[in-house]
Enzyme design. Structure first.
Site, PDB file in Angstrom:
ATOM      1  N   ASP A  33       9.525   4.456   6.665  1.00  0.00           N
ATOM      2  CA  ASP A  33       8.255   4.329   5.942  1.00  0.00           C
ATOM      3  C   ASP A  33       7.214   3.718   6.877  1.00  0.00           C
ATOM      4  OD1 ASP A  33       7.459   4.151   2.648  1.00  0.00           O
ATOM      5  OD2 ASP A  33       6.145   3.115   4.081  1.00  0.00           O
ATOM      6  N   ILE A  34       5.994   4.229   6.810  1.00  0.00           N
ATOM      7  CA  ILE A  34       4.925   3.786   7.712  1.00  0.00           C
ATOM      8  C   ILE A  34       4.447   2.362   7.380  1.00  0.00           C
ATOM      9  CG2 ILE A  34       2.899   4.607   6.421  1.00  0.00           C
ATOM     10  CD1 ILE A  34       1.976   5.943   9.055  1.00  0.00           C
ATOM     11  N   ASN A  91       9.537   6.902  -7.370  1.00  0.00           N
ATOM     12  CA  ASN A  91       8.415   6.773  -8.293  1.00  0.00           C
ATOM     13  C   ASN A  91       8.004   8.147  -8.799  1.00  0.00           C
ATOM     14  OD1 ASN A  91       8.073   3.913  -7.958  1.00  0.00           O
ATOM     15  ND2 ASN A  91       7.224   4.328  -5.928  1.00  0.00           N
ATOM     16  N   GLN A  98       3.150   6.545  -8.020  1.00  0.00           N
ATOM     17  CA  GLN A  98       3.517   7.542  -7.011  1.00  0.00           C
ATOM     18  C   GLN A  98       2.271   7.956  -6.249  1.00  0.00           C
ATOM     19  OE1 GLN A  98       5.294  11.163  -8.513  1.00  0.00           O
ATOM     20  NE2 GLN A  98       5.722  11.949  -6.462  1.00  0.00           N
ATOM     21  N   HIS A 104      10.637  11.825  -3.149  1.00  0.00           N
ATOM     22  CA  HIS A 104      11.242  10.993  -2.110  1.00  0.00           C
ATOM     23  C   HIS A 104      11.954   9.815  -2.736  1.00  0.00           C
ATOM     24  CE1 HIS A 104       7.055   9.720  -2.736  1.00  0.00           C
ATOM     25  NE2 HIS A 104       7.462   8.475  -2.511  1.00  0.00           N
ATOM     26  N   HIS A 106      13.085   5.971  -1.758  1.00  0.00           N
ATOM     27  CA  HIS A 106      12.968   4.853  -0.830  1.00  0.00           C
ATOM     28  C   HIS A 106      14.344   4.188  -0.722  1.00  0.00           C
ATOM     29  CE1 HIS A 106       8.401   4.360  -1.255  1.00  0.00           C
ATOM     30  NE2 HIS A 106       8.681   5.098  -2.310  1.00  0.00           N
TER      31      HIS A 106
HETATM   32  P1  AMP Z   1       5.269   6.356  -3.326  1.00  0.00           P
HETATM   33  O1  AMP Z   1       4.321   5.286  -3.793  1.00  0.00           O
HETATM   34  O2  AMP Z   1       6.635   6.233  -3.928  1.00  0.00           O
HETATM   35  O3  AMP Z   1       4.674   7.732  -3.471  1.00  0.00           O
HETATM   36  O4  AMP Z   1       5.509   6.066  -1.784  1.00  0.00           O
HETATM   37  C1  AMP Z   1       4.916   6.749  -0.733  1.00  0.00           C
HETATM   38  C2  AMP Z   1       5.351   6.044   0.534  1.00  0.00           C
HETATM   39  O5  AMP Z   1       5.043   6.892   1.624  1.00  0.00           O
HETATM   40  C3  AMP Z   1       4.671   4.692   0.787  1.00  0.00           C
HETATM   41  O6  AMP Z   1       5.669   3.682   0.892  1.00  0.00           O
HETATM   42  C4  AMP Z   1       3.929   4.923   2.116  1.00  0.00           C
HETATM   43  O7  AMP Z   1       3.929   3.780   2.948  1.00  0.00           O
HETATM   44  C5  AMP Z   1       4.708   6.072   2.726  1.00  0.00           C
HETATM   45  N1  AMP Z   1       3.986   6.922   3.665  1.00  0.00           N
HETATM   46  C6  AMP Z   1       2.772   7.504   3.497  1.00  0.00           C
HETATM   47  N2  AMP Z   1       2.453   8.241   4.565  1.00  0.00           N
HETATM   48  C7  AMP Z   1       3.489   8.147   5.426  1.00  0.00           C
HETATM   49  C8  AMP Z   1       3.771   8.700   6.715  1.00  0.00           C
HETATM   50  N3  AMP Z   1       2.914   9.507   7.353  1.00  0.00           N
HETATM   51  N4  AMP Z   1       4.953   8.383   7.303  1.00  0.00           N
HETATM   52  C9  AMP Z   1       5.825   7.571   6.689  1.00  0.00           C
HETATM   53  N5  AMP Z   1       5.625   7.022   5.473  1.00  0.00           N
HETATM   54  C10 AMP Z   1       4.479   7.306   4.853  1.00  0.00           C
END
Ligand code: AMP
Length: 120
Positions: A33-34, A91, A98, A104, A106
């Site tokens: 995760d970024i 989520n 979400q 996805h 986590h």
């Molecule tokens: P959600 O709130 O469950 O949709 O989580 C989306 C997740 O994606 C968040 O934890 C972000 O930090 C992560 N995210 C968004 N863009 C990227 C990316 N380019 N590479 C890795 N993680 C990302």
């Protein structure tokens, strides 16, 4: 929600955007995760076009569902998490906040994660 083929995780799957890959197999891609919320924070995404868990659980063929969750477990094992523990979060929709509309999971670990839900 209709699946957007240009969402950021779709673009990662297509190789258009880089990621820190942790694992890849027939069913799933896993990457860091970024914005990590724990010492270990990895996202696992299926290779099909599913916008959320709800979509995946109702639309994906049984072999994909089974293969995907086997991949999630394999990633947790690869990261050395099963002994001390880890948390899975997914989520679906607005109340769950979400933000990326490609299903996805986590995987969080590497420290004691405390209670289940933060209260606002
Ligand atoms: P959600 O709130 O469950 O949709 O989580 C989306 C997740 O994606 C968040 O934890 C972000 O930090 C992560 N995210 C968004 N863009 C990227 C990316 N380019 N590479 C890795 N993680 C990302």
């Amino acid at each position: 929600m209709a699946y957007d083929p240009d969402n950021i995780f779709a673009r990662i799957l297509k190789g258009e955007i880089p990621c820190k890959k942790v694992h890849e197999d027939e069913y799933a891609l896993a990457f860091e995760d970024i914005a990590p919320a724990a010492p270990v924070h990895v996202l696992v995404i299926p290779k099909g076009n599913y916008s959320s868990f709800n979509d995946f659980a109702t639309q994906a063929p049984a072999d994909q569902v089974k293969g995907f969750f086997a991949s999630v477990q394999a990633v947790a094992a690869k990261l050395g998490l099963p002994e001390k523990g880890y948390r899975l979060i997914t989520n679906h929709g607005a109340d769950a906040s979400q933000t990326v509309h490609h299903f996805h999971v986590h995987i969080l670990g590497g420290r004691s994660l405390g209670g289940l839900v933060a209260h606002e």
